[in-house]
Design an enzyme around this catalytic site. Structure first.
Site, PDB file in Angstrom:
ATOM      1  N   HIS A 217       0.837  -1.207   0.000  1.00 34.11           N
ATOM      2  CA  HIS A 217       0.000   0.000   0.000  1.00 34.11           C
ATOM      3  C   HIS A 217       0.869   1.254   0.000  1.00 34.11           C
ATOM      4  CE1 HIS A 217      -2.722   3.057   1.666  1.00 34.11           C
ATOM      5  NE2 HIS A 217      -3.685   2.341   1.107  1.00 34.11           N
TER       6      HIS A 217
ATOM      7  N   ASP B  71     -11.155   1.385  -0.973  1.00 32.66           N
ATOM      8  CA  ASP B  71     -10.294   2.335  -0.251  1.00 32.66           C
ATOM      9  C   ASP B  71     -11.084   3.180   0.755  1.00 32.66           C
ATOM     10  OD1 ASP B  71      -7.824   3.297   0.487  1.00 32.66           O
ATOM     11  OD2 ASP B  71      -7.379   4.291  -1.411  1.00 32.66           O
TER      12      ASP B  71
HETATM   13 ZN    ZN Z   1      -5.739   2.728   0.823  1.00 32.46          ZN
END
Ligand code: ZN
Length: 330
Positions: free
Chosen positions: A171, A293
């Site tokens: 990430h 997200d």
């Molecule tokens: Zn993220």
């Protein structure tokens, strides 16, 4: 195979604890103090409003991860080890009564590869976590020096990850200050989600490939978000260039082959049908998974887009949930 829009699995979905609030504050506070006030409750919530939004978006299951950069930006390895343990225990406790809706990725203290291995095994064995999410590089002692995951000290770590059979989700986080200053001063809008995070993460993926780690560990699985961190669009160029100018690249296969064997991408916070088509053509729908997200982007927006993409039920079922079920053994 019919596509069932109520069965989606999302896996780049974040939470934070009070301990890490200051780390996530910059991403919200720039939208205004009232946004930050609302966001505090949103990011710490696990089984309240989050579940309602999952229902509304047709997300049956979420794999939760600690927000960025959190553990990776702790300069003291001992503190990173301790924080990761506590946060993983907290997450395991928080989802224990909701196992039908939530799974988890471990947060790992990559400042110590040995401790990261130990914590990964502990989280899988004690808590049933489905792998780990790492916020890119870490710093050890010196905040200006990034330690990337292709450093030789991580070879035993990647070998252990391969043995677990679970992937690591790589990430983004903001690059180290000297690089940020050199590249983005005066244009801070570019430094994070609009550009900087993603080309930085794409660079780390290529560093891993170039280190030969996927040749040493051919079954190692990496997941990256945001429709492939800019890489699918550039794969032909990168692959072609390395074939004629190999220099110190240790990868044994053409670069694009790793995107068919070791890398899976998610659609997190990138609801672009043209970008998805490019990724499908480079990687196939076997290597793409839905994600949102949340809470940095909207579950509903991602779901509405994905449910309506003009592709076959088979492709939507694979990307919406079947690939994730297979990869994470859900
Ligand atoms: Zn993220």
């Amino acid at each position: 195979m019919m596509y069932d829009k109520t069965k989606k699995i999302a896996l780049e979905e974040h939470f934070a604890t009070e301990e890490f609030m200051e780390d996530v504050k910059p991403w919200f506070i720039k939208e205004g103090p009232e946004v930050w006030e609302r966001a505090k409750a949103t990011i710490t919530d696990i089984s309240g409003k989050r579940l309602e939004l999952m229902d509304e978006a047709g997300i049956e299951k979420t794999i939760l991860s600690l927000s960025s950069p959190t553990i990776q930006c702790i300069l003291d390895p001992a503190k990173a080890i301790d924080s990761a343990k506590r946060v993983n225990e907290y997450l395991a406790d928080s989802i224990r009564d909701h196992k039908d809706r939530f799974e988890a990725f471990a947060a790992l203290p990559t400042q110590s590869p040995e401790a990261a291995i130990e914590e990964l095994h502990r989280c899988i064995e004690e808590y049933g976590f489905k792998g780990a999410l790492i916020n890119g590089f870490c710093q050890i002692g010196d905040p200006d020096v990034p330690v990337y995951l292709d450093d030789p000290r991580y070879i035993p770590f990647w070998e252990e990850v391969e043995k677990t059979g679970y992937p690591v989700y790589l990430h983004p986080r903001t690059t180290v200050e000297p690089v940020r200053k050199a590249e983005f001063d005066g244009q801070t809008w570019m430094a994070t989600a609009a550009w900087g995070w993603h080309c930085q993460t794409g660079t780390q993926v290529l560093r891993l490939i170039g280190s030969g780690i996927f040749d040493r560990c051919p079954n190692l699985q990496l997941v990256i978000g945001h429709m492939g961190e800019l890489l699918p669009m550039f794969l032909w160029r990168t692959t072609n260039r390395v074939s004629t100018h190999k220099r110190e690249c240790k990868a044994e296969l053409p670069i694009n082959q790793y995107f068919l064997r070791n890398i899976t991408i998610t659609t997190s916070a990138n609801c672009s049908t043209p970008a998805l088509m490019c990724a499908m053509m480079e990687m196939s729908t076997d290597r793409i998974m839905f994600s949102t997200d949340y809470p940095y982007d909207s579950m509903k927006q991602s779901a509405d887009w994905f449910d309506n993409i003009p592709f076959s039920d088979l492709d939507k079922a694979k990307m919406g949930y079947e690939n994730a079920k297979r990869l994470f053994r859900l």
